[in-house]
Design an enzyme around this catalytic site. Structure first.
Site, mmCIF file in Angstrom:
data_model
loop_
_atom_site.group_PDB
_atom_site.id
_atom_site.type_symbol
_atom_site.label_atom_id
_atom_site.label_comp_id
_atom_site.label_asym_id
_atom_site.label_seq_id
_atom_site.Cartn_x
_atom_site.Cartn_y
_atom_site.Cartn_z
ATOM 1 N N HIS A 130 0.870 -1.182 0.000
ATOM 2 C CA HIS A 130 0.000 0.000 0.000
ATOM 3 C C HIS A 130 0.906 1.231 0.000
ATOM 4 C CE1 HIS A 130 -2.887 2.886 1.751
ATOM 5 N NE2 HIS A 130 -3.848 2.018 1.493
ATOM 6 N N ASP A 135 2.825 -4.824 7.993
ATOM 7 C CA ASP A 135 1.587 -4.067 7.854
ATOM 8 C C ASP A 135 0.430 -5.054 7.993
ATOM 9 O OD1 ASP A 135 -0.737 -2.938 6.873
ATOM 10 O OD2 ASP A 135 0.177 -2.096 5.065
ATOM 11 N N CYS A 150 -4.788 2.446 -3.639
ATOM 12 C CA CYS A 150 -3.550 2.970 -3.045
ATOM 13 C C CYS A 150 -2.363 2.056 -3.337
ATOM 14 C CB CYS A 150 -3.686 3.187 -1.540
ATOM 15 S SG CYS A 150 -4.983 4.330 -1.116
ATOM 16 N N LYS A 159 -10.978 -1.135 10.247
ATOM 17 C CA LYS A 159 -11.159 -2.295 9.359
ATOM 18 C C LYS A 159 -11.544 -3.544 10.150
ATOM 19 C CE LYS A 159 -7.621 -0.809 6.028
ATOM 20 N NZ LYS A 159 -8.326 -0.101 4.965
ATOM 21 N N GLN A 180 -4.773 -5.685 6.797
ATOM 22 C CA GLN A 180 -5.720 -6.639 6.218
ATOM 23 C C GLN A 180 -5.655 -8.013 6.883
ATOM 24 O OE1 GLN A 180 -7.995 -5.654 4.176
ATOM 25 N NE2 GLN A 180 -7.151 -3.712 3.445
#
Lengths: 404, 141
Positions: A121, A198, A362, A224, A201
């Protein structure tokens, strides 16, 4: 499907969009919120709200207690080895920028390398571009194989004695690729490099244990994972955080201040300058309790079921190209229909009450790798049902008819 | 949402007017929405102060392409100052959703729903901001 009807817990799923029942397939961008989370936020503001770590009064103590309890709840959820490594931020973007600023600028040296992937991202790419430029470091990218998974044999060569940091997404927000983070952690540590993961997700969708993964930094967002916006987390290994300079300065993060210098508060407060997102942190803790009550294993299974159905059905549609690996796939499915711009696809699906994401997500470098301008993306979460996948496929047929 | 994918818009998308190059154009100007991937090139042929021919090439979503097609129909034959005020009218219409007094916007009225879709305003206005850039370049010549 889940044993209990979780859809009843999400008030927004009752609304109609363009006269049709909402089919929400954009949770990878942001998830919807259950009643418990909405109410916890309100309850806190109605009866326990004050600033934290300051007021010597009843509400100040109550709010501080709730805020720190929220930190413990989140730390347990990700099985963080140390509570003082759990920093509340505004979200994944701020978490990564914090590391880039406070770790990158101080500890990454001229001639060293930062190893990333082409599927990052922008939030896990651009901060490192700035660090590399500022300190004279080299950016390296672990190449992707045709199916959108990382080429680990190349990673073994790229991560070498020059490497100061590896920064990689746990799950791709476009391809759905689940990266072998445990292996990358070992590769990084073998050469003495640090690694940031990261988790934007991954944390919402699968069990994540930082004790097992053993990363140096791990970042994710509350919104999220059924929580409010404006709250997220950075986990950092305390011994590294201790040597880093503050990211933002001001109140809360400070210990002693003189006219010409200051000293820093202890961890994690050193990295929480200003009044934090208090009610949002409490809402996030409630989201964690909600997810835990269902079980992350169970949620991962449901995601997998819906994603497999979507991958299978989309692959059978005419003129439709599906991106990303067919197995080991997170809760997102990106695709394109020949001759239809993804924005039109999203616009036409919206007429049917179906919300998907369309665009570059993104991830402009990844779009170039895929050789597309944009993709359509359907993403799933615990409140989705197989009928939502069917609605998507039906919606695509309508869209093709309209634009054909 | 009012339906932006109206028959008029779809007709311009499926059968774009004046799509292609011009023979001996006066000026060609490129416009892009990098975030959407919409791309357009406007070709103009000027006869003194008058736009005698307009054509476009490009790729993008239905709204951007239909809007470009409508632009070519609407602006052909107008003087440069008429073009300028037409751009203002169109932009006001797309942002506010209000039809201008005086001359009708004709087929462009089918884009009225875009005013309620802030994300798509850029798509609808791409051809028009490109035209504005063309006017600037003509003025410099």
């Amino acid at each position: 499907m889940l044993e209990r009807d979780v859809r009843r817990d999400f008030p927004i799923l009752n609304i109609k969009v363009n006269g049709k029942p909402l089919v929400y397939l954009d949770s990878a961008a942001s998830s919807q919120k259950p009643n418990d989370v909405l109410q916890s936020y309100c309850r806190f503001c109605e009866s326990r709200y004050a600033n934290v770590h300051r007021g010597i009064h009843t509400l100040g103590e109550a709010a501080t207690g709730d805020y720190e309890a929220a930190r413990r709840t989140v730390a347990e959820f990700i099985n963080a080895p140390e509570l003082e490594g759990v920093i509340f931020t505004r979200g994944t973007t701020e978490s990564i920028n914090l590391v880039a600023r406070s770790f990158g600028h101080k500890f990454i040296k001229h001639g060293q390398s930062i190893v990333l992937t082409p599927m990052e991202h922008h939030a896990n790419l651009v901060p490192w571009q700035l660090v590399a430029k500022a300190v004279g470091a080299e950016l390296r990218f672990i190449p992707l194989k045709e199916d959108g998974t990382l080429d680990i044999s190349e990673a073994r060569k790229l991560i070498d004695h020059t490497t100061a940091l590896v920064s990689v997404t746990h799950v791709s927000n476009v391809l759905g690729t689940i990266n072998p983070v445990g292996e990358l952690v070992q590769l990084a540590h073998k050469v003495g490099a640090k690694i940031l993961v990261d988790g934007a997700q991954s944390v919402p969708h699968m069990p994540v244990s930082l004790r097992e993964l053993n990363p140096d930094f791990y970042a994710f967002s509350g919104h999220k994972m059924l929580g409010p916006t404006g709250i997220g987390v950075l986990y950092g290994r305390p011994e590294i955080l201790a040597d880093m300079d503050p990211f933002l300065t001001g109140g809360e993060m400070i210990r002693e201040v003189y006219l010409d210098h200051a000293t820093w508060n202890e961890l994690p407060y050193k990295f929480e300058a200003g009044t934090p997102a208090i009610a949002e942190a409490i809402g996030l803790a409630e989201a964690v309790r909600y997810l835990t009550s269902i079980g992350m294993e169970r949620i991962a299974q449901l995601d997998h079921l819906l994603t497999s159905q979507a991958l299978n059905k989309l692959s059978r549609e005419p003129d439709t190209k599906v991106y990303g690996p067919r197995t080991q796939h997170g809760a997102v499915v990106s695709f394109n229909v020949k001759g239809i711009h993804p924005h039109d696809l999203a616009g036409l699906l919206d007429r049917e009450g179906i919300a998907i994401r369309a665009g570059h997500h993104c991830c402009q470098p990844l779009m170039r790798w895929l050789d597309v301008q944009a993709t359509a993306r359907a993403s799933f979460y615990l409140y989705n049902v197989p009928e939502d996948v069917d609605a998507l496929i039906e919606g695509l047929k309508v869209a093709r008819k309209v634009l054909a | 949402m009012s339906d932006i994918y109206s028959e008029i818009l779809l007709d311009h998308y499926r059968l774009p007017r004046n799509k292609g190059k011009l023979f001996q154009e006066t000026i060609s100007v490129e416009g892009k929405n990098p975030l959407c991937g919409d791309e357009i090139v406007l070709h103009l042929k000027l006869d003194g102060e008058r736009v005698s021919e307009v054509a476009f090439e490009g790729s993008g979503c239905a709204i951007s392409m239909a809007s470009a097609s409508m632009l070519t129909e609407d602006l052909k034959g107008r003087t440069l100052s008429e073009v300028e005020s037409r751009i203002d009218q169109f932009r006001h219409f797309i942002r506010e959703g209000a039809e201008p007094e005086g001359e009708s916007l004709n087929d462009m009225i089918s884009l009225s729903g875009v005013a309620k879709l802030p994300v798509r305003v850029k798509c609808a206005t791409l051809a028009w901001t490109t035209m504005e850039e063309a006017l600037r370049q003509v003025a410099k010549k």
